[in-house]
Structures are given as C-alpha cells and as structure tokens.
Design a protein around this motif. Structure first.
Motif, PDB file in Angstrom:
ATOM      1  N   SER A   1      35.031  67.127  24.611  1.00  0.00           N
ATOM      2  CA  SER A   1      34.708  66.002  25.489  1.00  0.00           C
ATOM      3  C   SER A   1      33.288  65.507  25.256  1.00  0.00           C
ATOM      4  CB  SER A   1      34.983  66.395  26.944  1.00  0.00           C
ATOM      5  OG  SER A   1      33.794  66.546  27.636  1.00  0.00           O
ATOM      6  N   LEU A   2      33.152  64.175  25.178  1.00  0.00           N
ATOM      7  CA  LEU A   2      31.854  63.552  24.950  1.00  0.00           C
ATOM      8  C   LEU A   2      31.491  62.689  26.152  1.00  0.00           C
ATOM      9  CD1 LEU A   2      33.420  63.588  21.941  1.00  0.00           C
ATOM     10  CD2 LEU A   2      31.250  62.582  21.294  1.00  0.00           C
ATOM     11  N   LYS A   3      30.208  62.731  26.527  1.00  0.00           N
ATOM     12  CA  LYS A   3      29.750  61.893  27.640  1.00  0.00           C
ATOM     13  C   LYS A   3      28.439  61.253  27.256  1.00  0.00           C
ATOM     14  CE  LYS A   3      31.525  64.492  31.494  1.00  0.00           C
ATOM     15  NZ  LYS A   3      31.207  65.679  32.267  1.00  0.00           N
ATOM     16  N   THR A   4      28.245  59.991  27.646  1.00  0.00           N
ATOM     17  CA  THR A   4      26.916  59.404  27.498  1.00  0.00           C
ATOM     18  C   THR A   4      26.454  58.937  28.866  1.00  0.00           C
ATOM     19  OG1 THR A   4      27.886  57.256  26.981  1.00  0.00           O
ATOM     20  CG2 THR A   4      27.209  58.608  25.119  1.00  0.00           C
ATOM     21  N   PHE A   5      25.176  59.099  29.136  1.00  0.00           N
ATOM     22  CA  PHE A   5      24.615  58.643  30.413  1.00  0.00           C
ATOM     23  C   PHE A   5      23.108  58.510  30.292  1.00  0.00           C
ATOM     24  CE2 PHE A   5      25.405  63.187  30.375  1.00  0.00           C
ATOM     25  CZ  PHE A   5      24.191  63.735  30.762  1.00  0.00           C
ATOM     26  N   ARG A   6      22.500  57.993  31.366  1.00  0.00           N
ATOM     27  CA  ARG A   6      21.057  57.804  31.415  1.00  0.00           C
ATOM     28  C   ARG A   6      20.437  58.898  32.281  1.00  0.00           C
ATOM     29  NH1 ARG A   6      17.812  52.737  31.826  1.00  0.00           N
ATOM     30  NH2 ARG A   6      19.584  51.744  30.837  1.00  0.00           N
ATOM     31  N   GLU A   7      19.342  59.514  31.810  1.00  0.00           N
ATOM     32  CA  GLU A   7      18.708  60.583  32.598  1.00  0.00           C
ATOM     33  C   GLU A   7      17.218  60.575  32.272  1.00  0.00           C
ATOM     34  OE1 GLU A   7      20.524  64.862  33.099  1.00  0.00           O
ATOM     35  OE2 GLU A   7      19.021  64.968  31.524  1.00  0.00           O
ATOM     36  N   ASN A   8      16.376  60.377  33.274  1.00  0.00           N
ATOM     37  CA  ASN A   8      14.906  60.357  33.103  1.00  0.00           C
ATOM     38  C   ASN A   8      14.444  59.480  31.951  1.00  0.00           C
ATOM     39  OD1 ASN A   8      14.937  62.360  35.092  1.00  0.00           O
ATOM     40  ND2 ASN A   8      14.992  63.980  33.550  1.00  0.00           N
ATOM     41  N   GLU A   9      14.832  58.243  31.934  1.00  0.00           N
ATOM     42  CA  GLU A   9      14.421  57.305  30.871  1.00  0.00           C
ATOM     43  C   GLU A   9      14.897  57.702  29.485  1.00  0.00           C
ATOM     44  OE1 GLU A   9      13.176  54.212  31.506  1.00  0.00           O
ATOM     45  OE2 GLU A   9      13.687  55.004  33.500  1.00  0.00           O
ATOM     46  N   MET A  10      15.888  58.584  29.450  1.00  0.00           N
ATOM     47  CA  MET A  10      16.436  58.989  28.162  1.00  0.00           C
ATOM     48  C   MET A  10      17.914  58.617  28.105  1.00  0.00           C
ATOM     49  SD  MET A  10      13.906  60.525  26.592  1.00  0.00           S
ATOM     50  CE  MET A  10      14.001  61.960  25.542  1.00  0.00           C
ATOM     51  N   ALA A  11      18.343  58.266  26.883  1.00  0.00           N
ATOM     52  CA  ALA A  11      19.779  58.095  26.652  1.00  0.00           C
ATOM     53  C   ALA A  11      20.307  59.468  26.264  1.00  0.00           C
ATOM     54  CB  ALA A  11      20.005  57.116  25.516  1.00  0.00           C
ATOM     55  N   VAL A  12      21.394  59.900  26.914  1.00  0.00           N
ATOM     56  CA  VAL A  12      21.896  61.255  26.675  1.00  0.00           C
ATOM     57  C   VAL A  12      23.333  61.216  26.160  1.00  0.00           C
ATOM     58  CG1 VAL A  12      22.388  63.504  27.733  1.00  0.00           C
ATOM     59  CG2 VAL A  12      20.421  62.181  28.508  1.00  0.00           C
ATOM     60  N   LEU A  13      23.592  62.021  25.157  1.00  0.00           N
ATOM     61  CA  LEU A  13      24.973  62.244  24.703  1.00  0.00           C
ATOM     62  C   LEU A  13      25.232  63.748  24.779  1.00  0.00           C
ATOM     63  CD1 LEU A  13      27.696  61.689  23.104  1.00  0.00           C
ATOM     64  CD2 LEU A  13      26.358  62.077  21.026  1.00  0.00           C
ATOM     65  N   THR A  14      26.319  64.141  25.445  1.00  0.00           N
ATOM     66  CA  THR A  14      26.699  65.557  25.412  1.00  0.00           C
ATOM     67  C   THR A  14      28.028  65.685  24.673  1.00  0.00           C
ATOM     68  OG1 THR A  14      27.809  65.399  27.545  1.00  0.00           O
ATOM     69  CG2 THR A  14      25.529  66.156  27.572  1.00  0.00           C
ATOM     70  N   VAL A  15      28.127  66.711  23.867  1.00  0.00           N
ATOM     71  CA  VAL A  15      29.368  67.001  23.136  1.00  0.00           C
ATOM     72  C   VAL A  15      29.766  68.415  23.498  1.00  0.00           C
ATOM     73  CG1 VAL A  15      30.464  67.180  20.867  1.00  0.00           C
ATOM     74  CG2 VAL A  15      28.629  65.509  21.225  1.00  0.00           C
ATOM     75  N   LYS A  16      30.914  68.521  24.172  1.00  0.00           N
ATOM     76  CA  LYS A  16      31.307  69.835  24.699  1.00  0.00           C
ATOM     77  C   LYS A  16      32.622  70.290  24.066  1.00  0.00           C
ATOM     78  CE  LYS A  16      32.059  72.029  29.229  1.00  0.00           C
ATOM     79  NZ  LYS A  16      31.647  73.324  28.750  1.00  0.00           N
ATOM     80  N   ASP A  17      32.600  71.512  23.536  1.00  0.00           N
ATOM     81  CA  ASP A  17      33.866  72.074  23.029  1.00  0.00           C
ATOM     82  C   ASP A  17      34.224  73.294  23.869  1.00  0.00           C
ATOM     83  OD1 ASP A  17      33.007  74.678  21.863  1.00  0.00           O
ATOM     84  OD2 ASP A  17      31.838  73.433  20.496  1.00  0.00           O
ATOM     85  N   GLN A  18      35.412  73.852  23.613  1.00  0.00           N
ATOM     86  CA  GLN A  18      35.827  75.039  24.382  1.00  0.00           C
ATOM     87  C   GLN A  18      36.118  76.190  23.434  1.00  0.00           C
ATOM     88  OE1 GLN A  18      38.997  73.950  27.133  1.00  0.00           O
ATOM     89  NE2 GLN A  18      38.127  71.904  27.304  1.00  0.00           N
ATOM     90  N   GLY A  19      35.275  76.293  22.412  1.00  0.00           N
ATOM     91  CA  GLY A  19      35.555  77.264  21.351  1.00  0.00           C
ATOM     92  C   GLY A  19      34.795  78.563  21.444  1.00  0.00           C
ATOM     93  N   LEU A  20      34.360  79.042  20.272  1.00  0.00           N
ATOM     94  CA  LEU A  20      33.726  80.354  20.115  1.00  0.00           C
ATOM     95  C   LEU A  20      32.508  80.572  21.005  1.00  0.00           C
ATOM     96  CD1 LEU A  20      33.611  80.361  16.192  1.00  0.00           C
ATOM     97  CD2 LEU A  20      35.188  81.680  17.591  1.00  0.00           C
ATOM     98  N   GLY A  21      31.749  79.482  21.235  1.00  0.00           N
ATOM     99  CA  GLY A  21      30.509  79.636  21.993  1.00  0.00           C
ATOM    100  C   GLY A  21      29.432  80.308  21.159  1.00  0.00           C
ATOM    101  N   ILE A  22      28.242  80.380  21.743  1.00  0.00           N
ATOM    102  CA  ILE A  22      27.106  80.932  21.004  1.00  0.00           C
ATOM    103  C   ILE A  22      26.418  81.957  21.877  1.00  0.00           C
ATOM    104  CG2 ILE A  22      24.927  80.332  19.854  1.00  0.00           C
ATOM    105  CD1 ILE A  22      26.110  77.367  19.966  1.00  0.00           C
ATOM    106  N   SER A  23      26.077  83.112  21.314  1.00  0.00           N
ATOM    107  CA  SER A  23      25.418  84.147  22.110  1.00  0.00           C
ATOM    108  C   SER A  23      23.964  83.745  22.365  1.00  0.00           C
ATOM    109  CB  SER A  23      25.481  85.485  21.376  1.00  0.00           C
ATOM    110  OG  SER A  23      24.711  85.394  20.202  1.00  0.00           O
ATOM    111  N   PRO A  24      23.358  84.255  23.473  1.00  0.00           N
ATOM    112  CA  PRO A  24      21.992  83.828  23.829  1.00  0.00           C
ATOM    113  C   PRO A  24      21.000  83.992  22.679  1.00  0.00           C
ATOM    114  CG  PRO A  24      22.938  85.206  25.546  1.00  0.00           C
ATOM    115  CD  PRO A  24      23.914  85.203  24.431  1.00  0.00           C
TER     116      PRO A  24
END
Lengths: 120, 387
Positions: free
Chosen positions: B301-324
C-alpha cells in the motif's frame, strides 16, 4: 517421458529453461526456491530422473537444499542433481563435483550432453 | 611484532629504554619525561623482547647491553616486523671507545633495522631531539599501517561487490543466451513453428526485458561512482509527487499482476515541489521494487500526504520485515538486510535512494519489525528552491 525438477528463482530463466526442456520432450516440474523444491519432491509419486538446481535463491538456497536432500530426503538421494551457478570456478563450494556443475550463462550443448550422460 | 592487533593512538607511543647497567637508564628516562616524552625503562633483555611484541615508539639501547644473545633475540624480533614497520633504534655507544664492537653492532643491525648511533657523552638536547625524530617517523609508520588497513577493507568490499555484480549481470545474460540458443536449435532442426509472430514477439519481449535489467545494473554501478566522487547532481523541476508515483505504478502494473500482488494507492491532494523528476522516479521505483521483492507476495500500500511542510510518500509491504539492528545498515552501500544469497540485487538501491533524497534536503527512513512488513517513508520539501 523423463521427469525433471527445475529449481530456479529467476522467473525469466525458469520460464526459458522450462520452454527448452519441454521442447526436448521432458516433463518439467517447477520450483522457485529450495523449500518449494522440497515440497515438490514430497508431492511427487516417484523421484524425478534429474534435478536442475540454482545455487543463489531466496528462502532456501541451493546448498541448503542439497544438504536437506542428503540428510532428510534419503529416498531422493540417488537422483542426480545438476547445479547451475554464475559463480566462477574458485567460488564453488569445495565438496562440489565439477561434473555436476553447469556454468551460467548456460551453454545448451553442455546442458544436454550433461543431461544425456546422467540419464543414460 | 604484533602491532596490527592494537588500536593505537600514535601520540601514546613510548620510547623503550634498555640500559641495565649503572644509572643511564634512569637518567635517560628522567630526561625524556622532562621533555614530555613517554618512556619505559626495561631492566632486562627478556622484558624488552616481550615488550616488543606490542606497539613501541622507538628503542634506546645501551651498547653494553648488547651481548651475542641479545643480538640474536633482537634480530629475530626485528625481522618479524610487518612490511610497514621499521622500529627506530638509537644505539648509545660505549664511552670506552671500543669502536670495533660498536661497528659490528651497527653493521649487523644495518640490514634488519633502522639504527642511529649516539655517541656518549651526549648532551640532553641531542638525546631529546633524536628521540623526537624517531617517534615522529614511527608515528608516520603507524599512519601508513592504518591507511593500509583501511585500503584493504575497501578493496575487500570492492572485490565482494564485483563478485555480486558479475553474478547479477550473468543472470539476465543467461536468459538471453538460452533464448538465442533455443531459437538457433529449433531453426537448425527445421522446426519453424518457433517463428510464429506470437512466439517471436514473446522472444523479443524477453530479450528487451533482460537488456533493461542489465542497463539498470550498469546505471546503479555508475551512480555509485558518481556518489563516491561527489558528482551526483540534481536538476530540479516543479512537479506533483503523485504524478510520478502514478506513472511508476502504471509501469509496474504487469509485474504486480503476474505476481498476483494487490496494490493500493491513496493520495491526499496535490504535492508540488522542486525536485529532480528522473531521480525521484528512481527512488520510487526502488521502493516499489523492494516492496515486491521482500513483500512475500502480500498486498502493498502506498500513501501520499502533506506533513510539516513536507511531501510524504509511504510504501508499506507485509513481508519479511527488517530487524532493528539492520534498519540503518540497509541504507549503507552494498548492504541488504537479508544476506547469504537469499535475495538477488546489488544491494545499492536504498543507498543510492537515500543519497538522492538527501541531496533534495529530504529524508528516507523505515519503520519495520521482523515478519511484520516494512514501511518506507520518503519526505521531500514542498515547493521551495533547493540548493
């Protein structure tokens, strides 16, 4: 009809090799990684005549697949396994029989002569 | 000598003194300490030989301490030095003018060591100056050692990169070679059914796709060189981030469909900014490619929005993930969280992407947990001239 199991993660190589082997009269089972390959072996009624195995794959790579077959799938341990790899000679795992290695990019004459000698 | 195993601060180099008879050792030490030079007075040859296994700045040795045995032991230790190391030795000659002995020692060490003769009696300032010169030269040697270590590390990373790069290049070449060999084989056999327009079109598509793969790999390799030389630049244009995301998604439609991955895109109003369209497209392609590669075929899923004078794009998957511990590493050169040949690629995508985003005064970050997918967040400044 001879049955082969082809384990290769790259979609395009898998697609093309399948096309080639089918055109040569083989019945080909396809798997995308080692784990998928083991599942496929488990589901087959009889062992395939030959396994074509890529080395670098996600989930379970070729080396782990080989180890798993040797240790836990003894029923299939007599099936010849041709390892396909783009690695150069010095990078092969030490215990590999060079006769069982098919260098990528694959030469089709080499592929068929190896398959022929293994199946005869 | 085992100098490489220590993490040495070159200012801490000590002058080692071996003058076991009389007061010379003590005197020399006092003189050096007064001049701000750290020194150690070693009371026996055995202690010195042991001490030489670790970093030493220079060696001050009284001639009378050099017996046949000492000569042999010191020669052995000095011959064990690594290529960059040449421990400076200051030989304090005897006062009784037995010049033959002195000459023998100097000649002997001349082949294996960096030796300077200081005739006794000497003035304090001569001893201090000579010791400082020796320590200074020694510091340079340690700097050379550090540079060599760094260079070797860089070389081994580069070797590994070349090995991965050649593997990655061979993959599309394998498909191309298989396709052309297959066609040749069928034609030789007189099997002209392989030359139907449909099969020929498919053949061309496959070859074309593989050439694009090769060209992307080469582009990445060139970008890395540009980044290393500080030559990666951006050409800003005013455009809407949503339009780039939509274009990239359209280009990936086929791949999403063939892999049966569903993709959602929510946009929230226009997001205009001065960015380099080609480079931002490259970042979006990288994020989407990763979501496909690591997303375990689950929805993206992809989302674009405005946040603190920034243009934001998030790209979210539901896969392997990443360890800290991998969260920052994945943005490094040649790194990917999953190692061991599990996932193909040069491991350059996120590194290049972050460099591009930072050149825009933006940020590229990730929120993720193992087995719980990853959400990459691209932030770019809205409608503001960039540097």
């Amino acid at each position: 009809m001879k049955e082969l199991l082809l384990i290769e993660d790259d979609d395009d190589i898998r697609f093309t090799l399948n096309e080639i082997l089918v055109a040569e009269g083989f019945h080909v089972h396809l798997a995308e990684n080692g784990q998928d390959g083991l599942q496929c072996l488990y589901n087959l009624e009889k062992p395939p005549s030959l396994i074509l195995l890529d080395l670098y794959m996600p989930m379970m790579d070729g080396s782990s697949f080989l180890k798993e077959v040797k240790e836990n799938y003894k029923f299939f341990s007599s099936v010849p396994i041709l390892v396909m790899t783009a690695a150069s000679v010095g990078e092969y795992p030490k215990d590999f029989d060079p006769k069982m290695i098919l260098k990528k990019p694959i030469n089709l004459d080499d592929l068929f002569s190896k398959i022929e000698s293994l199946l005869s | 000598m085992n100098e490489t195993s220590e993490n040495l601060n070159t200012n801490d180099l000590n002058a080692l003194i071996l003058a076991p008879f009389g007061q010379d050792g003590k005197l020399a030490r006092n003189v050096l300490e007064n001049a701000g030079i750290k020194s150690e007075n070693l009371l026996s040859l055995e202690r010195l030989a042991e001490r030489l296994k670790f970093s030493a700045g220079c060696l001050l040795i009284a001639e009378e301490a050099i017996t046949e045995n000492a000569l042999r032991l010191l020669t052995l230790r000095l011959s064990e030095q690594e290529a960059w190391s040449d421990l400076p030795i200051i030989l304090l000659s005897s006062e009784n003018k037995k010049f033959e002995h002195t000459r023998k020692i100097v000649e002997h060490f001349g082949n294996v060591a960096n030796i300077t003769l200081l005739e006794r009696p000497f003035s304090v300032i001569t001893l201090v100056t000579m010791t400082k010169v020796a320590l200074r030269a020694r510091q340079k040697q340690f700097q050379v050692r550090d540079l060599l270590t760094k260079m070797n590390h860089t070389l081994s990373i580069r070797d590994e990169f070349l090995s991965i790069a050649s593997h990655e290049l061979k993959t599309p070449i394998t498909t191309i070679r298989l396709q052309t060999q297959m066609k040749t084989r069928l034609i030789k056999r007189g099997d002209l059914s392989s030359l139907t327009p449909e099969r020929t079109t498919k053949f061309i598509e496959i070859i074309d796709k593989q050439s694009q793969r090769i060209s992307r790999l080469v582009d990445d390799m060139l970008d890395i060189t540009r980044i290393e030389n500080g030559r990666l630049t951006i050409k800003p244009d005013l455009f809407d981030l949503n339009s780039v995301v939509a274009q990239v998604l359209e280009a990936f439609q086929g791949e999403f469909e063939s892999k049966k991955i569903t993709v959602e895109f929510h946009e929230d109003g226009q997001l205009m900014g001065y960015w380099d369209q080609y480079r931002i497209e490259q970042v979006v392609v990288n994020l989407i490619t990763n979501a496909i590669k690591y997303g375990s075929s689950r929805p993206v899923s992809l989302k674009t929005f405005r946040e603190n004078e920034m243009a934001v794009l998030t790209v979210k998957d539901q896969g392997l993930g990443i360890s800290p511990q991998d969260k920052e590493r994945i943005f490094d050169r040649f790194e990917r969280a999953v190692s061991g040949g599990n996932i193909s690629g040069l491991g350059l995508g996120l590194f290049i992407s972050r460099q591009i985003v930072e050149l825009h005064d933006g940020a590229l970050t990730v929120i993720s947990e193992p087995d719980n997918g990853s959400e990459f967040k691209l932030e770019l400044p809205l409608q503001k001239e960039i540097r």
